[in-house]
Design a protein around this motif. Structure first.
Motif, mmCIF file in Angstrom:
data_model
loop_
_atom_site.group_PDB
_atom_site.id
_atom_site.type_symbol
_atom_site.label_atom_id
_atom_site.label_comp_id
_atom_site.label_asym_id
_atom_site.label_seq_id
_atom_site.Cartn_x
_atom_site.Cartn_y
_atom_site.Cartn_z
ATOM 1 N N TRP A 1 72.432 -50.552 -35.557
ATOM 2 C CA TRP A 1 73.507 -49.900 -34.794
ATOM 3 C C TRP A 1 74.409 -50.925 -34.142
ATOM 4 O O TRP A 1 75.618 -50.736 -34.065
ATOM 5 C CB TRP A 1 72.926 -48.972 -33.726
ATOM 6 C CG TRP A 1 72.085 -47.869 -34.286
ATOM 7 C CD1 TRP A 1 72.086 -47.405 -35.577
ATOM 8 C CD2 TRP A 1 71.104 -47.098 -33.592
ATOM 9 N NE1 TRP A 1 71.174 -46.384 -35.724
ATOM 10 C CE2 TRP A 1 70.553 -46.179 -34.520
ATOM 11 C CE3 TRP A 1 70.636 -47.087 -32.278
ATOM 12 C CZ2 TRP A 1 69.570 -45.266 -34.162
ATOM 13 C CZ3 TRP A 1 69.650 -46.185 -31.924
ATOM 14 C CH2 TRP A 1 69.125 -45.279 -32.853
ATOM 15 N N TYR A 2 73.815 -52.032 -33.657
ATOM 16 C CA TYR A 2 74.618 -53.081 -33.037
ATOM 17 C C TYR A 2 75.562 -53.712 -34.069
ATOM 18 O O TYR A 2 76.754 -53.920 -33.777
ATOM 19 C CB TYR A 2 73.710 -54.159 -32.431
ATOM 20 C CG TYR A 2 74.490 -55.347 -31.923
ATOM 21 C CD1 TYR A 2 75.173 -55.276 -30.712
ATOM 22 C CD2 TYR A 2 74.588 -56.520 -32.675
ATOM 23 C CE1 TYR A 2 75.917 -56.359 -30.246
ATOM 24 C CE2 TYR A 2 75.331 -57.600 -32.225
ATOM 25 C CZ TYR A 2 75.989 -57.513 -31.017
ATOM 26 O OH TYR A 2 76.737 -58.571 -30.571
ATOM 27 N N ILE A 3 75.055 -54.016 -35.248
ATOM 28 C CA ILE A 3 75.879 -54.624 -36.295
ATOM 29 C C ILE A 3 76.986 -53.664 -36.725
ATOM 30 O O ILE A 3 78.143 -54.061 -36.917
ATOM 31 C CB ILE A 3 75.027 -55.034 -37.500
ATOM 32 C CG1 ILE A 3 73.990 -56.096 -37.087
ATOM 33 C CG2 ILE A 3 75.904 -55.564 -38.626
ATOM 34 C CD1 ILE A 3 74.573 -57.379 -36.544
ATOM 35 N N GLY B 1 73.294 -46.079 -26.999
ATOM 36 C CA GLY B 1 74.021 -44.861 -26.659
ATOM 37 C C GLY B 1 73.983 -44.490 -25.195
ATOM 38 O O GLY B 1 74.141 -43.320 -24.846
ATOM 39 N N LYS B 2 73.792 -45.472 -24.312
ATOM 40 C CA LYS B 2 73.739 -45.200 -22.872
ATOM 41 C C LYS B 2 75.046 -44.596 -22.361
ATOM 42 O O LYS B 2 75.047 -43.660 -21.562
ATOM 43 C CB LYS B 2 73.435 -46.482 -22.098
ATOM 44 C CG LYS B 2 72.111 -47.132 -22.395
ATOM 45 C CD LYS B 2 71.841 -48.310 -21.485
ATOM 46 C CE LYS B 2 72.851 -49.424 -21.602
ATOM 47 N NZ LYS B 2 72.912 -50.006 -22.968
ATOM 48 N N ASP C 1 68.899 -41.947 -37.555
ATOM 49 C CA ASP C 1 70.236 -41.360 -37.635
ATOM 50 C C ASP C 1 70.934 -41.299 -36.277
ATOM 51 O O ASP C 1 71.981 -40.671 -36.140
ATOM 52 C CB ASP C 1 70.176 -39.964 -38.248
ATOM 53 C CG ASP C 1 69.328 -38.993 -37.438
ATOM 54 O OD1 ASP C 1 68.758 -39.406 -36.407
ATOM 55 O OD2 ASP C 1 69.221 -37.824 -37.842
ATOM 56 N N HIS C 2 70.356 -41.944 -35.271
ATOM 57 C CA HIS C 2 70.951 -42.029 -33.926
ATOM 58 C C HIS C 2 70.800 -40.726 -33.140
ATOM 59 O O HIS C 2 71.395 -40.566 -32.064
ATOM 60 C CB HIS C 2 72.437 -42.399 -34.005
ATOM 61 C CG HIS C 2 72.860 -43.454 -33.020
ATOM 62 N ND1 HIS C 2 72.710 -43.329 -31.654
ATOM 63 C CD2 HIS C 2 73.439 -44.667 -33.206
ATOM 64 C CE1 HIS C 2 73.186 -44.410 -31.053
ATOM 65 N NE2 HIS C 2 73.627 -45.238 -31.964
ATOM 66 N N ARG C 3 70.014 -39.787 -33.645
ATOM 67 C CA ARG C 3 69.850 -38.515 -32.945
ATOM 68 C C ARG C 3 68.476 -38.460 -32.285
ATOM 69 O O ARG C 3 67.501 -38.983 -32.822
ATOM 70 C CB ARG C 3 70.034 -37.351 -33.913
ATOM 71 C CG ARG C 3 71.480 -37.214 -34.405
ATOM 72 C CD ARG C 3 71.650 -36.101 -35.437
ATOM 73 N NE ARG C 3 73.058 -35.857 -35.711
ATOM 74 C CZ ARG C 3 73.797 -36.560 -36.561
ATOM 75 N NH1 ARG C 3 73.242 -37.566 -37.224
ATOM 76 N NH2 ARG C 3 75.075 -36.276 -36.751
ATOM 77 N N VAL C 4 68.408 -37.806 -31.137
ATOM 78 C CA VAL C 4 67.155 -37.704 -30.387
ATOM 79 C C VAL C 4 66.142 -36.885 -31.185
ATOM 80 O O VAL C 4 66.438 -35.780 -31.633
ATOM 81 C CB VAL C 4 67.393 -37.061 -29.012
ATOM 82 C CG1 VAL C 4 66.069 -36.849 -28.280
ATOM 83 C CG2 VAL C 4 68.328 -37.933 -28.174
#
Length: 316
Positions: free
Chosen positions: A238-240, A99-100, A305-308
């Motif tokens: 996340w990459y897949i 998520g950069k 969940d991709h959240r900080v």
């Protein structure tokens, strides 16, 4: 046997709630539509998370910019030199798919809406990759993204030009569609107040010369660095997920380098995506990217969940 001294933690730790309280009444200048426009393909960031994480960070960066400007004024006064504007450079590092890009774009939008309306530019290091023809000549096409696949002297010279206040500094353009640097195309960066640089290896120091000659690294020019962190299994997932989403969208473009992957069966695409992660992205992450995490000024740790979930800020 003498006890080993307890290692000092160089970071202050914050839960999401503790960090969000440091917003201290700072008004939110972005809307839900802004967030939808700025976030990457598979990044679920919401307006609420932007308020909780990036708004306090924007406030902190305002203090850092003010402090650096003050230091520059003191230095020029001491040297009896002209007090020229020195751009503040922010680095955003981390793994592929972490998520950069979303972080960099949201920070750019927030910072540019400060009351002083600073000029905030954003550059990715992709443009400083060697062209595919050079990578092929050097046998590096399967190591694209590794440190040796970048034109590091050119990148360092670019940062040096920005810091010196040079006008009209050119940046090569990289196309993810054709998977190569676009010959003859460039973006011009013209004396920004703040420059955000996003890339895999921007915090890597590189090898020191054996003769002791002075050498500059990209990280020498970065005033504040951010590392976005996550567990390896989550990064792989996340990459897949991103790979399959691109397979249904950008890969279908007839001009796409990856067109053939959109024509694979779902099973074949899954096997290929996992192979790329295991043979290229994971080794690069473990060998080159992850070891730079401890050099960052701020670490944002994401959950599944991709959240900080928590924030670490380096002690001064």
């Amino acid at each position: 046997m003498a006890k080993r001294p307890v290692a000092v933690d160089p970071y202050r730790h914050f839960t999401k709630q503790q960090w969000s309280e440091l917003r201290n009444g700072q008004p939110m200048t972005l809307t839900e539509d802004d967030i939808k426009r700025l976030r990457a393909l598979t990044d679920p960031i919401s307006l609420a998370e932007a308020e909780e994480i990036y708004l306090p960070l924007s406030r902190l960066l305002a203090y850092y910019v003010e402090a650096i400007q003050g230091l520059n004024q003191v230095s020029t006064r001491f040297l009896h030199a002209p007090s020229d504007k020195v751009p503040f450079i922010i680095g955003v590092a981390g793994s592929v798919a972490v998520g950069k890009s979303t972080t960099a774009r949201i920070l750019q939008a927030l910072l540019s809406r400060w009351p002083s309306s600073p000029k905030v530019d954003l550059v990715t290091t992709d443009g400083f990759l060697h062209p595919n023809r050079v990578l092929e000549e050097r046998g590096l096409m399967q190591r694209k993204g590794f440190p040796e696949s970048y034109d590091r002297p050119r990148f360092v010279n670019f940062l040096a030009d920005i810091k010196s206040g040079k006008e009209q500094v050119a940046v090569p353009v990289y196309s993810h569609l054709v998977y190569d640097v676009v010959q003859g195309e460039q973006v011009i960066i013209d004396r920004p107040d703040i420059l955000i640089v996003e890339g895999l290896n921007i915090l890597q120091p590189g090898e020191l010369p054996r003769d002791g000659a002075p050498i500059l690294f990209a990280s020498d020019f970065i005033d504040f660095s951010i590392y976005i962190d996550a567990e390896l299994d989550d990064l792989r997932d996340w990459y897949i997920t991103r790979f399959f989403r691109l397979r249904e969208t950008a890969f279908r473009d007839p001009t796409s380098f990856f067109r053939k992957f959109s024509e694979m069966s779902e099973e074949e695409a899954g096997i290929f995506g996992r192979q790329v992660w295991e043979s290229i992205n994971l080794p690069n992450l473990v060998e080159n990217v992850l070891p730079t995490r401890g050099r960052a000024d701020l670490i944002l740790k994401k959950g599944k969940d991709h959240r900080v979930e928590d924030v670490k800020l380096r002690r001064l």
